[in-house]
Motif scaffolding. Structure first.
Motif, PDB file in Angstrom:
ATOM      1  N   LYS A 274       0.862  -1.188   0.000  1.00 57.18           N
ATOM      2  CA  LYS A 274       0.000   0.000   0.000  1.00 57.18           C
ATOM      3  C   LYS A 274       0.893   1.231   0.000  1.00 57.18           C
ATOM      4  O   LYS A 274       1.571   1.530   0.985  1.00 57.18           O
ATOM      5  N   LEU A 275       0.924   1.920  -1.158  1.00 60.64           N
ATOM      6  CA  LEU A 275       1.827   3.055  -1.339  1.00 60.64           C
ATOM      7  C   LEU A 275       1.089   4.362  -1.155  1.00 60.64           C
ATOM      8  O   LEU A 275      -0.147   4.437  -1.341  1.00 60.64           O
ATOM      9  N   PRO A 276       1.831   5.368  -0.818  1.00 60.50           N
ATOM     10  CA  PRO A 276       1.215   6.702  -0.792  1.00 60.50           C
ATOM     11  C   PRO A 276       0.709   7.068  -2.187  1.00 60.50           C
ATOM     12  O   PRO A 276       1.196   6.550  -3.197  1.00 60.50           O
ATOM     13  N   GLU A 277      -0.209   8.006  -2.237  1.00 61.18           N
ATOM     14  CA  GLU A 277      -0.836   8.381  -3.504  1.00 61.18           C
ATOM     15  C   GLU A 277       0.202   8.878  -4.510  1.00 61.18           C
ATOM     16  O   GLU A 277       0.132   8.531  -5.697  1.00 61.18           O
ATOM     17  N   GLU A 278       1.162   9.647  -4.055  1.00 59.73           N
ATOM     18  CA  GLU A 278       2.180  10.196  -4.960  1.00 59.73           C
ATOM     19  C   GLU A 278       3.036   9.088  -5.562  1.00 59.73           C
ATOM     20  O   GLU A 278       3.287   9.063  -6.782  1.00 59.73           O
ATOM     21  N   ASP A 279       3.474   8.121  -4.719  1.00 55.27           N
ATOM     22  CA  ASP A 279       4.274   7.000  -5.230  1.00 55.27           C
ATOM     23  C   ASP A 279       3.459   6.102  -6.138  1.00 55.27           C
ATOM     24  O   ASP A 279       3.966   5.543  -7.122  1.00 55.27           O
ATOM     25  N   ARG A 280       2.189   5.978  -5.790  1.00 56.74           N
ATOM     26  CA  ARG A 280       1.307   5.128  -6.602  1.00 56.74           C
ATOM     27  C   ARG A 280       1.143   5.717  -8.007  1.00 56.74           C
ATOM     28  O   ARG A 280       1.198   5.007  -9.005  1.00 56.74           O
ATOM     29  N   GLU A 281       0.941   7.029  -8.057  1.00 57.20           N
ATOM     30  CA  GLU A 281       0.798   7.666  -9.362  1.00 57.20           C
ATOM     31  C   GLU A 281       2.100   7.597 -10.162  1.00 57.20           C
ATOM     32  O   GLU A 281       2.088   7.422 -11.387  1.00 57.20           O
ATOM     33  N   GLU A 282       3.220   7.718  -9.474  1.00 53.39           N
ATOM     34  CA  GLU A 282       4.521   7.613 -10.161  1.00 53.39           C
ATOM     35  C   GLU A 282       4.716   6.209 -10.757  1.00 53.39           C
ATOM     36  O   GLU A 282       5.200   6.057 -11.890  1.00 53.39           O
ATOM     37  N   ALA A 283       4.302   5.182  -9.989  1.00 51.00           N
ATOM     38  CA  ALA A 283       4.432   3.815 -10.483  1.00 51.00           C
ATOM     39  C   ALA A 283       3.535   3.575 -11.688  1.00 51.00           C
ATOM     40  O   ALA A 283       3.933   2.970 -12.697  1.00 51.00           O
ATOM     41  N   LEU A 284       2.294   4.061 -11.592  1.00 44.72           N
ATOM     42  CA  LEU A 284       1.359   3.911 -12.717  1.00 44.72           C
ATOM     43  C   LEU A 284       1.852   4.675 -13.951  1.00 44.72           C
ATOM     44  O   LEU A 284       1.727   4.201 -15.087  1.00 44.72           O
ATOM     45  N   SER A 285       2.418   5.869 -13.703  1.00 49.43           N
ATOM     46  CA  SER A 285       2.940   6.655 -14.814  1.00 49.43           C
ATOM     47  C   SER A 285       4.089   5.927 -15.501  1.00 49.43           C
ATOM     48  O   SER A 285       4.193   5.890 -16.735  1.00 49.43           O
ATOM     49  N   TYR A 286       4.954   5.295 -14.720  1.00 50.82           N
ATOM     50  CA  TYR A 286       6.087   4.565 -15.301  1.00 50.82           C
ATOM     51  C   TYR A 286       5.590   3.353 -16.098  1.00 50.82           C
ATOM     52  O   TYR A 286       6.086   3.067 -17.193  1.00 50.82           O
ATOM     53  N   ILE A 287       4.559   2.670 -15.511  1.00 48.07           N
ATOM     54  CA  ILE A 287       3.997   1.518 -16.219  1.00 48.07           C
ATOM     55  C   ILE A 287       3.401   1.970 -17.546  1.00 48.07           C
ATOM     56  O   ILE A 287       3.583   1.317 -18.596  1.00 48.07           O
ATOM     57  N   TYR A 288       2.726   3.128 -17.527  1.00 46.90           N
ATOM     58  CA  TYR A 288       2.108   3.642 -18.763  1.00 46.90           C
ATOM     59  C   TYR A 288       3.182   4.006 -19.804  1.00 46.90           C
ATOM     60  O   TYR A 288       3.063   3.663 -20.980  1.00 46.90           O
ATOM     61  N   GLU A 289       4.250   4.673 -19.371  1.00 53.51           N
ATOM     62  CA  GLU A 289       5.308   5.090 -20.293  1.00 53.51           C
ATOM     63  C   GLU A 289       6.017   3.876 -20.900  1.00 53.51           C
ATOM     64  O   GLU A 289       6.297   3.842 -22.112  1.00 53.51           O
TER      65      GLU A 289
END
Length: 462
Positions: A274-289
């Motif tokens: 369970k990650l903080p919202e900021e880290d979660r968005e960064e991970a999703l952004s990296y997965i998307y890129e």
């Protein structure tokens, strides 16, 4: 049976047959000539003997048709001393003079034929291996026979036959030896060809035959060398293709492994932690890129495979202005983000190309120039006659790298290329498209001064 043996046997048989025929012809001609000569000489000798007898009888005043005392006739014949001169009484088989074993009855049975107006007849006699001409004349109430020995003719013919036989054997032997030597020399290139073929069968494709002659065997050797050259080039091409395919698969595996590992790692983290919202968005952004990068990579791979499989293209007339406009629109956003200016120069040139594919060429070349440039730099896209060129003033390409940049997945600065979303396929696809258009690409570059890529197009209209 080997070819050399067959040729040798055929030629030896031919020489032997020819020699035998020639020897037989010579033997027959010489025999006929010798017999004619012996016949003429024996006739002269017989006439001379009869004439001498006539002269002696004339001296005694005796005519041919007169009867002569047998003792007188015997005396005259003995006086001549010719033991092959025989004389018998006409009416009975009484010998008047005979130093031989022949009897009158046996000599009369011979096939006499007239040969002279003097009443001389001639026949042939063979007795116990000896040969004679028998001349017969009736005179002085008696029958006179003159025998001429011609054994010397047959002895000469026997020696001639032996000589011709020895000569035939010698000529045939000499010809066989010479032919063997000549065949070894003539067929030596065939042995070299056979050895060369065995070497090629063992994988030594660099084997060549030294062509020393310009006959049919020389042409065969030259054709063999051309075949070996083609086999070597084809083998090297297949080996290079296999090497490139292996390298391609290795690079492809490496290119896919990095983003897939990252995507898998971030996805697992999102599922288990369970990650903080900021880290979660960064991970999703990296997965998307990374997913987008995999999509671009798969699209470029598909383009590359399609380029290799297509047999031809359908060109249409397209103006350089339209091609430049489409390429500029496709690259506008990336150029603006990097602060790079694209300058287009054309004077109404028209090219006969596949519009979509050639636009892809320009986009790839502009994108590579963008990656090599810095903010504030310019890229020049220009058309002149049958040439389109893309020029930048960036880092440049080292000389040792210029041949390899057209290989799939090859990147000069791998870290910078991956950071900008590259996979090293752009120039490979560009080269493939230009090849389909029968166009040539020339790369001019200096490190630190920039790069100039020139495309020479055969399909061009002014």
């Amino acid at each position: 049976m080997r070819l050399k043996t067959k040729i040798l046997i055929i030629c030896c048989i031919s020489v032997l047959f020819s020699s035998v025929v020639c020897s037989a012809a010579v033997y027959i001609l010489v025999r006929n000539f010798s017999m004619d000569a012996a016949e003429g000489q024996s006739f002269k000798d017989a006439i001379a003997a009869f004439s001498k007898l006539d002269d002696d009888m004339t001296a005694l005043q005796v005519q041919k048709d007169d009867s002569v005392d047998e003792r007188v006739l015997e005396y005259i014949l003995k006086k001549q001393g010719d033991k092959l001169l025989l004389c018998f009484s006409s009416g009975e088989e009484k010998e008047i003079f005979n130093s031989t074993v022949f009897e009158k009855a046996g000599l009369e049975k011979l096939n006499h034929s007239p040969i002279d107006t003097m009443g001389v007849e001639r026949a042939r006699l063979r007795w116990q291996g000896s040969h004679f001409f028998v001349y017969r004349q009736e005179a002085y109430d008696s029958v006179i026979f003159k025998l001429e020995d011609i054994d010397y003719v047959w002895e000469r013919m026997r020696l001639l036959g032996i000589g011709l036989l020895v000569l035939t054997i010698a000529v045939t032997a000499v010809v066989c030896v010479l032919l063997f030597i000549i065949l070894n020399k003539v067929l030596h290139p065939l042995h070299e060809l056979s050895a060369g073929a065995r070497q090629i069968a063992k994988g030594r494709y660099d084997k060549r035959i030294i062509v020393k002659r310009r006959d049919e065997i020389g042409e065969l050797s030259d054709n063999f060398n051309q075949m070996a050259e083609a086999v070597q080039l084809r083998t090297e091409s297949l080996e290079e293709s296999e090497r490139r395919r292996t390298l391609f698969m290795g690079n492809l595996t490496h290119e896919l492994k990095t983003p897939m590992t990252a995507i898998s790692g971030y996805a697992k983290t999102l599922l288990t932690v369970k990650l903080p919202e900021e880290d979660r968005e960064e991970a999703l952004s990296y997965i998307y890129e990374e997913s987008c990068r995999l999509e671009r990579l798969s699209r470029k791979l598909m383009n590359l495979l399609l380029m290799e499989e297509e047999d031809g293209i359908d060109p249409v007339e397209v103006s350089a202005k339209e091609l430049f406009h489409k390429a500029e629109e496709a690259c506008r956003r990336n150029l603006a983000e990097d602060g790079i200016c694209l300058e287009c120069h054309e004077k109404g040139e028209v090219f006969c190309v596949d519009e979509d594919l050639f636009t892809e060429v320009l986009i790839n070349l502009i994108d590579n120039a963008r990656k090599a440039s810095s903010a504030g730099d310019s890229i020049i896209l220009a058309a002149k006659e049958n040439v389109i060129e893309v020029r930048d003033f960036g880092r440049g390409i080292p000389e040792e790298e210029r041949e390899r940049i057209l290989e799939p997945f090859y990147m000069i600065d791998k870290s910078r290329s991956r950071k900008s979303g590259g996979a090293g396929l752009g120039l490979a696809i560009t080269a493939m498209i230009l090849k389909r258009h029968n166009c040539k690409m020339q790369i001019e570059s200096k490190v630190g001064e920039g790069t100039r890529i020139i495309c020479y197009c055969d399909w061009h209209y002014q």
